[in-house]
Design a protein around this motif. Structure first.
Motif, short mmCIF file in Angstrom:
data_model
loop_
_atom_site.label_atom_id
_atom_site.label_comp_id
_atom_site.label_asym_id
_atom_site.label_seq_id
_atom_site.Cartn_x
_atom_site.Cartn_y
_atom_site.Cartn_z
N MET A 1 -26.35 -1.76 -16.24
CA MET A 1 -25.92 -0.94 -17.38
C MET A 1 -26.46 -1.57 -18.66
N ASP A 2 -27.36 -0.85 -19.34
CA ASP A 2 -27.98 -1.39 -20.54
C ASP A 2 -27.36 -0.83 -21.82
N VAL A 3 -26.87 0.41 -21.76
CA VAL A 3 -26.27 1.05 -22.94
C VAL A 3 -24.97 1.71 -22.50
N LEU A 4 -23.88 1.41 -23.22
CA LEU A 4 -22.57 1.97 -22.90
C LEU A 4 -21.93 2.53 -24.17
N GLU A 5 -21.35 3.73 -24.07
CA GLU A 5 -20.56 4.25 -25.18
C GLU A 5 -19.33 3.36 -25.36
N LEU A 6 -18.92 3.12 -26.61
CA LEU A 6 -17.75 2.28 -26.85
C LEU A 6 -16.52 2.83 -26.14
N SER A 7 -16.38 4.15 -26.07
CA SER A 7 -15.21 4.76 -25.43
C SER A 7 -15.21 4.58 -23.93
N ALA A 8 -16.37 4.18 -23.35
CA ALA A 8 -16.44 4.00 -21.90
C ALA A 8 -16.28 2.54 -21.47
N ILE A 9 -16.13 1.66 -22.43
CA ILE A 9 -16.07 0.23 -22.12
C ILE A 9 -14.65 -0.16 -21.72
N ASP A 10 -14.55 -0.96 -20.68
CA ASP A 10 -13.29 -1.61 -20.32
C ASP A 10 -13.19 -2.89 -21.14
N PRO A 11 -12.10 -3.11 -21.89
CA PRO A 11 -11.98 -4.33 -22.69
C PRO A 11 -12.16 -5.63 -21.90
N GLU A 12 -12.01 -5.56 -20.57
CA GLU A 12 -12.19 -6.75 -19.75
C GLU A 12 -13.66 -7.05 -19.47
N GLN A 13 -14.57 -6.19 -19.91
CA GLN A 13 -16.00 -6.37 -19.64
C GLN A 13 -16.69 -7.25 -20.68
N ARG A 14 -16.01 -8.29 -21.14
CA ARG A 14 -16.54 -9.14 -22.21
C ARG A 14 -17.91 -9.71 -21.86
N GLU A 15 -18.11 -10.14 -20.61
CA GLU A 15 -19.39 -10.74 -20.23
C GLU A 15 -20.53 -9.74 -20.30
N LEU A 16 -20.23 -8.46 -20.23
CA LEU A 16 -21.25 -7.43 -20.30
C LEU A 16 -21.48 -6.93 -21.72
N VAL A 17 -20.40 -6.84 -22.51
CA VAL A 17 -20.52 -6.20 -23.83
C VAL A 17 -20.23 -7.13 -25.00
N GLY A 18 -19.80 -8.36 -24.73
CA GLY A 18 -19.51 -9.29 -25.81
C GLY A 18 -18.15 -9.06 -26.45
N GLY A 19 -17.77 -10.00 -27.34
CA GLY A 19 -16.43 -9.98 -27.90
C GLY A 19 -16.16 -8.84 -28.84
N LYS A 20 -17.12 -8.51 -29.71
CA LYS A 20 -16.86 -7.46 -30.70
C LYS A 20 -16.70 -6.10 -30.03
N ALA A 21 -17.59 -5.77 -29.09
CA ALA A 21 -17.50 -4.49 -28.41
C ALA A 21 -16.23 -4.40 -27.58
N ALA A 22 -15.84 -5.50 -26.93
CA ALA A 22 -14.61 -5.50 -26.14
C ALA A 22 -13.41 -5.26 -27.05
N GLY A 23 -13.43 -5.86 -28.25
CA GLY A 23 -12.33 -5.65 -29.19
C GLY A 23 -12.25 -4.22 -29.68
N LEU A 24 -13.41 -3.62 -29.96
CA LEU A 24 -13.41 -2.22 -30.39
C LEU A 24 -12.93 -1.31 -29.27
N ALA A 25 -13.33 -1.61 -28.04
CA ALA A 25 -12.87 -0.82 -26.89
C ALA A 25 -11.36 -0.89 -26.75
N ALA A 26 -10.80 -2.09 -27.01
CA ALA A 26 -9.33 -2.24 -26.93
C ALA A 26 -8.65 -1.37 -27.98
N LEU A 27 -9.22 -1.32 -29.20
CA LEU A 27 -8.64 -0.47 -30.24
C LEU A 27 -8.69 1.01 -29.83
N ILE A 28 -9.81 1.43 -29.26
CA ILE A 28 -9.94 2.82 -28.82
C ILE A 28 -8.90 3.13 -27.75
N ARG A 29 -8.72 2.21 -26.79
CA ARG A 29 -7.73 2.41 -25.73
C ARG A 29 -6.32 2.55 -26.30
#
Length: 820
Positions: free
Chosen positions: A1-29
């Motif tokens: 997976m090279d590109v993921l919509e923020l709304s499709a990210i699982d906040p636990e996927q930190r190793e794939l999307v990094g800390g900032k994206a994981a945090g934004l995903a948590a806010l969306i959830r």
């Protein structure tokens, strides 16, 4: 997976999307309003190319307009490392090629000098970090800024702090321009600056909601667009806060005072050591009539003194108790809060201490007997210590038999009673001297009379190590040319020549820095700090600067001062003078015993630790621990559950290890906290300073000038003769460093604590409780320590480097001026 919509990210996927994206995903959830966007994942970064087709499709879905391109490294927005501003962000980027270039620039920022240095400071391995990149639609901001859901300056969880400015908010984040500053404490906000009261209230409500739902105080970036809609651009844990006290279930606010700095211990206590220390501290306080709840905050031991503060009788003597037993920092905190209406006296708050009443007759008899026959009392003390040292201890062969012995903490050795009352008497006679000699002698003169004190087991330990160094002189090249860790390994393997170290460790090997924690290795297990101290001793080439002679000079000055004070007291106030003379002489005979109680108690901790390691070895053999020493990261109830077949503890151990490592890196520990997390010292009036002179508390008389040596860990410390030792704290495990130091500066402590006591014995000046000393002073800077004034002064034009001043000049300065 090279590109993921923020709304499709699982906040636990930190190793794939990094800390900032994981945090934004948590806010969306959580249903918060976050600008649309996508993430270029770490998989793309690992290959070094952006998949153009996927990227362009995602960019088109955002409308292909201006976007924010932001780094999202895997080691970013962590609970203990925010990486704020360490990697790059690009705003208002427009056009596919420019956005792609910004993504690559974010990748490159992973290896900038500032990001690399930050990782090294945070203890994060460079090869473990990967970079993702967040691309989000830009918010056309009318006003933007940063919200802290707890006050980052005071630690208060009862306040939100907001910095805001018109526009996109970059000036606030970058610090490039002044921002409007708001502290929101729940009262109605006024009308000022760029935030309306309604928006201030909305931000506070958002902050409260995020802190509650994310489980920790948050650092939130936000923006209001021109329609008045609030957008959340980022939320991450505030990494600088000290943990807040646990909920007590009792009326607040409550005051918690930290105990470790008195023992010279700022590092966290291991979970297995916590229960023993809680019981020990509660018992010590009970012996002086105080019933105190001892709690774990951030791995440190704090006592709830609220009831004592509110009790009409106890509060009157609390300031004096703080000064003697807890140090000047705690004393200042209590003095400040005594005028706080929230801690006004309330009748009926005292909890009756039956233990203190029960021991009162025994205490009176023990103290009077010691005063009458001090030599006999001392003999009993050292006989009891030797009995504990030589007492044979048999370890049962099975974990089922070992664990009850480890759990058994309420049966003290009967021999300790022979030590208790002589030690207490020595402390009391020293404590009463300032009152008896008020108007007759200064505090500095009294400290001089208490220098060079005999019968101190820690001094005897340091001088014994000095004798080992003298025997080791033929092996000087080996000991100076080999690292302490290598020497320690060779000693444990029996590969070093006999220099008398085995005999030294037979007597003192149960000691170490932070020795009151049963989870910490003893010198007998890990003797690297002993070899570091030996190397320092071998650098002393002037016999007159040998610690034995320095101690003798301090003793002679003390005896001379004692005689002078007795003459002065009898001349000016005959009746009180005779009493003062008696207590001065008894102080010289007994106050050195202060270290004996702790020293003796360490034998039980040594046995407790040995048995814990035996249990750990068995659990390792069963595949339940990675190493035997991992047992220290389990509490005793948890250990009991594991031994009884209660599951695999390895995940718990790994989490505790990570937390412990994080707390070990913490540079400052609040001396007192309120129940909402407020660091009480931040509420005190700021000390005035000319930028060169730092004010603390004089703890050992004298004045010395020399190059500073900043040391945060005694394990491999290098201290040239005559250098001024600057340390966060000091306990007996640090004191071997004193033998070569020309003076001592610490950030914590109490005048009668271990470190300053030993400094007085050696006749080296000491100033304690200098805030931020290890940060404000650099190794090599020429500084002057004035123990009488309680000041540390930097030279006007400090020379930095090992050649700042010849060591012999510094030694001469400390020696020649020690009596000033």
């Amino acid at each position: 997976m090279d590109v993921l919509e923020l709304s499709a990210i699982d906040p636990e996927q930190r190793e794939l999307v990094g800390g900032k994206a994981a945090g934004l995903a948590a806010l969306i959830r959580l249903g918060e309003r976050v600008p649309d966007g996508f993430c270029v994942t770490t998989e793309a970064h690992s290959r070094g190319e952006v998949p153009r087709a996927e990227f362009l499709a995602a960019y088109e879905r955002l409308g292909a307009g201006p976007v924010a391109v932001r780094s999202s490294a895997t080691a970013e927005d962590l609970p203990d490392a925010s990486f704020a501003g360490q990697q790059d962000t690009f705003l208002a980027v427009e056009g596919a090629d420019d956005v792609l270039a910004a993504v690559r620039a974010c990748w490159d920022s992973l290896h900038t000098e500032r990001a690399t240095a930050y990782r090294e400071t945070a203890g994060i391995a460079h090869d473990t970090v990967r970079m993702a990149v967040v691309v989000q639609r830009m918010v056309d901001a009318e006003v933007a800024g940063v919200l802290f859901t707890a006050n980052p300056l005071t630690g208060s969880r009862s306040e939100c702090v907001v910095d805001a400015a018109p526009g996109p908010g970059t000036a606030v984040v970058d610090g490039a321009a002044a921002a409007d500053h708001y502290v929101l404490d729940g009262t109605a906000p006024g009308v000022r600056g760029c935030l309306t009261p309604a928006r201030s209230n909305e931000l506070r409500e958002v902050g409260d909601r995020l802190q509650s739902r994310l489980g920790a105080p948050q650092d939130v970036e936000w923006a209001y667009d021109h329609d008045g809609t609030l957008w959340l651009l980022q939320s991450r844990p505030i990494t600088t806060l000290f943990p807040a006290p646990p909920a007590s279930g009792r009326p607040g606010p409550r005051l918690y005072v930290e105990f470790g700095h008195v023992q010279g211990m700022l590092q966290p206590v291991t979970p297995v050591g916590m229960s023993t220390l809680k019981e020990m501290l509660a018992g010590m306080l009970a012996s002086v009539g105080m019933t105190v709840d001892v709690v774990d905050i951030g791995g440190r031991l704090y006592g709830d003194l609220t009831d004592a503060m509110r009790d009409p009788v106890t509060r009157r003597r609390l300031v004096k108790l703080m000064a003697v037993d807890f140090g000047p920092r705690a004393q200042a905190v209590v003095e400040h809060l005594l005028h706080d209406p929230r801690f006004a006296p309330v009748r009926g708050t005292r909890r009756r201490n039956t233990a203190a009443l029960a021991t009162a007759p025994k205490a009176v008899a023990g103290i009077l007997g010691t005063l009458a026959r001090p030599a006999k009392a001392r003999a009993r003390v050292f006989a009891a210590i030797e009995h504990l040292r030589q007492q044979p201890v048999v370890d049962p062969p099975t974990v089922a038999e070992l664990l009850p012995l480890v759990e058994e903490t309420e049966r003290p050795d009967p021999g300790l009673e022979a030590i208790t009352w002589p030690v207490v008497t020595g402390i009391l006679v020293a404590a009463v001297l300032p009152t008896l000699l008020k108007g007759i002698a200064s505090d500095d003169e009294i400290r001089t009379a208490l220098g060079g004190m005999p019968h101190n087991v820690t001094i005897e330990m340091d001088l014994a190590l000095w004798q080992v160094a003298r025997h080791a002189a033929p092996h000087r090249g080996l000991l100076l040319g080999t690292s302490p860790d290598e020497l320690a390994a060779a000693h444990l393997a029996g590969e070093l020549p006999d220099i008398g170290l085995t005999a030294f460790l037979d007597t003192y090997g149960h000691r170490c820095a932070a020795e009151v924690d049963a989870g910490v290795p003893r010198w007998s297990e890990a003797p690297a700090p002993v070899f570091a101290a030996l190397a320092n001793y071998l650098r002393v080439t002037d016999p007159d600067q040998g610690p034995d002679r320095r101690f003798e000079r301090a003793r002679a000055r003390a005896e001379s001062m004692l005689a002078e004070l007795v003459r002065r007291a009898r001349r000016e106030r005959p009746v009180r003078g005779r009493l003062a003379g008696f207590f001065l002489r008894r102080a010289r005979e007994l106050a050195g015993l202060r270290e004996a109680g702790k020293f003796a108690g360490l034998y039980a901790l040594r046995d407790r630790r040995r048995r814990l390691l035996l249990i750990g070895a068995e659990l390792r053999a069963q595949g339940l621990l990675e190493r035997a020493d991992d047992v220290r990261f389990l509490t005793l109830p948890e250990l009991r559950a594991v031994v009884d077949g209660g599951g695999d503890p390895r995940r718990t151990v790994a989490e505790r290890q990570s937390h412990y490592a994080r707390e070990m890196r913490r540079r400052t520990v609040p001396v007192a906290l309120l129940s909402d997390g407020t660091d009480v010292e931040t509420l005190l009036p700021a000390r005035t300073s000319d930028g060169r002179t730092f004010t603390g508390t004089g703890a050992a008389t004298g004045r010395a000038r020399g190059p500073a040596r900043v040391v945060r860990d005694p394990a491999d410390a290098y201290v040239e003769p005559g250098e001024i030792l600057v340390a966060p704290t000091s306990d007996p495990g640090w004191t071997p460093l004193f033998l070569t130091a020309g003076g001592l500066v610490t950030e914590t402590g109490a005048v009668m604590a271990h470190g300053p006591t030993v400094a007085r014995e050696y006749g080296i000046p000491a100033v304690i409780c200098v805030p931020g000393a290890t940060e404000r002073i650099r190794t090599g800077q020429m500084i002057t320590v004035d123990g009488a004034a309680g000041t540390v002064t930097l030279d006007a034009q400090p020379d930095v480097g090992p050649a700042a001043a010849p060591a012999t000049d510094a030694v001469s300065a400390s020696s020649g001026l020690a009596g000033e």
